[in-house]
Design an enzyme around this catalytic site. Structure first.
Site, PDB file in Angstrom:
ATOM      1  N   ASP A 132      36.730  31.851  39.519  1.00  0.00           N
ATOM      2  CA  ASP A 132      37.268  33.000  40.268  1.00  0.00           C
ATOM      3  C   ASP A 132      38.440  32.554  41.130  1.00  0.00           C
ATOM      4  OD1 ASP A 132      35.245  34.515  39.234  1.00  0.00           O
ATOM      5  OD2 ASP A 132      34.155  34.762  41.121  1.00  0.00           O
ATOM      6  N   ARG A 182      41.708  35.968  33.234  1.00  0.00           N
ATOM      7  CA  ARG A 182      41.205  37.284  33.614  1.00  0.00           C
ATOM      8  C   ARG A 182      42.102  37.790  34.749  1.00  0.00           C
ATOM      9  NH1 ARG A 182      36.484  36.553  36.797  1.00  0.00           N
ATOM     10  NH2 ARG A 182      35.137  36.396  34.995  1.00  0.00           N
TER      11      ARG A 182
END
Ligand code: FAD
Length: 308
Positions: A132, A182
């Site tokens: 992340d 992402r």
């Protein structure tokens, strides 16, 4: 940035509110819209139901910015255990980690060691590791981490944030690695010196970067993943991908558990690769406040569940 969003993101950093919320049963109940439960078993059971339509899963144990390196070792051990659970239960799932939860603030070397161990374990059970992106002060260190882990575990993915001015350059830098990216809009309170203050500029940046990633996908130089619940935007990207002949399996759509569930199922029915990110754990306060900040109408939803 809207006033409500600023207040919610400021509250996310407040220890007293955090302590109150974690003890409050009603607030805890309200979080159930976005997480099936605090225990890993809650998340694994809920995930098993979702995969019936062929979608994939991502798991995150909540908790960030730990205060001592021993906690990072425990997080690594937890995820090593989780990978075994995924294999045992036959779940098509990856794990998404936050570098600060693996010790980035305390020791970059140890954080890297943990990420390498997790990425290797992931590949050994047919899964993959996702990294992340946290607030802008961590981007340089997280990119460096990704570059090293991706070199040894090629299925590793990285989240990048469209609201940061620097992201187009960062993607260009990663391009030789054939990155798996992402793209998300960005969930933190950032100053106007580093990030677009308006949502419309962020949305436009998201679309432009996504198109670039799809262009690169035509030559296998990038695997684009769209981490967004913005359905109109996703439809435009799907049409663009179709136009340049990037097949459905060559990019993915990732959304969060409990958000736009019908659309997640519809994209899946239409043959898209869809993954749902499920969070669990008891350190949910900061994460939950960011979910509220993304859609201030959620505050009314919480108020309704508290006051009946
Ligand atoms: C899989 C995944 C991983 C992520 N990882 C990161 C990360 O590593 N770093 C990071 O900074 N951010 C991350 N995010 C969060 C992201 O940055 C955004 O804050 C979040 O996705 C909301 O923006 P949006 O793209 O959905 O679009 P928006 O334009 O904000 O929302 C589009 C529509 O989706 C719906 N929606 C959006 N959010 C919510 C919500 N919370 N509740 C209910 N409805 C909602 C609303 O109806 C809204 O109209 C991640 C998001 C996803 C889906």
């Amino acid at each position: 940035m809207s006033i409500v969003r600023s207040i919610l993101l400021a509250a996310a950093q407040n220890q007293a509110i955090n302590d109150f919320a974690l003890k409050s049963r009603v607030v805890k109940r309200a979080t159930r819209a976005f997480m099936p439960g605090e225990r890993p078993d809650d998340a694994l059971d809920a995930g098993a139901v979702l995969t019936k339509d062929g979608r994939k899963l991502l798991y995150t144990k909540l908790g960030e910015a730990i205060t001592n390196i021993g906690e990072a070792d425990a997080v690594r051990d937890h995820y090593l255990w989780l990978f075994d659970q995924l294999k045992e239960r036959g779940l098509p799932a990856c794990v998404s980690i936050k570098p600060t939860q693996l010790g980035l603030d305390q020791s970059e070397a140890r954080c890297l060691e943990h990420c390498l161990a997790l990425a290797t374990k992931a590949e050994s059970v047919g899964s993959a590791l996702w990294i992340d992106m946290e607030d802008s002060s961590y981007v340089d260190r997280t990119l460096a981490l990704y570059e090293t882990v991706k070199a040894t575990s090629p299925r590793t993915g990285l989240a990048l944030q469209a609201y940061l001015f620097r992201t187009p350059k960062d993607i260009e830098r990663l391009r030789p690695l054939k990155p798996i990216i992402r793209l998300v809009k960005g969930a933190y309170a950032e100053p106007a010196t580093v990030a677009f203050p308006t949502k419309s500029d962020t949305d436009a940046a998201y679309e432009a970067i996504s198109r670039t990633m799809l262009d690169w996908a035509t030559t296998g130089e990038c695997t684009p993943v769209f981490g967004t619940h913005d359905i109109a935007l996703l439809e435009r990207l799907v049409a663009y991908a179709d136009g340049i002949r990037v097949e459905k399996g060559k990019y993915e759509i990732h959304m969060l558990y409990g958000i736009r569930e019908k659309e997640q199922a519809r994209f899946r029915r239409d043959g898209h690769a869809v993954a749902t990110l499920i969070s669990y754990g008891n350190a949910w306060f900061r994460w939950y406040m960011r979910r509220l900040a993304e859609r201030p109408a959620n505050v009314l939803f919480v108020a309704r569940s508290i006051f009946g």
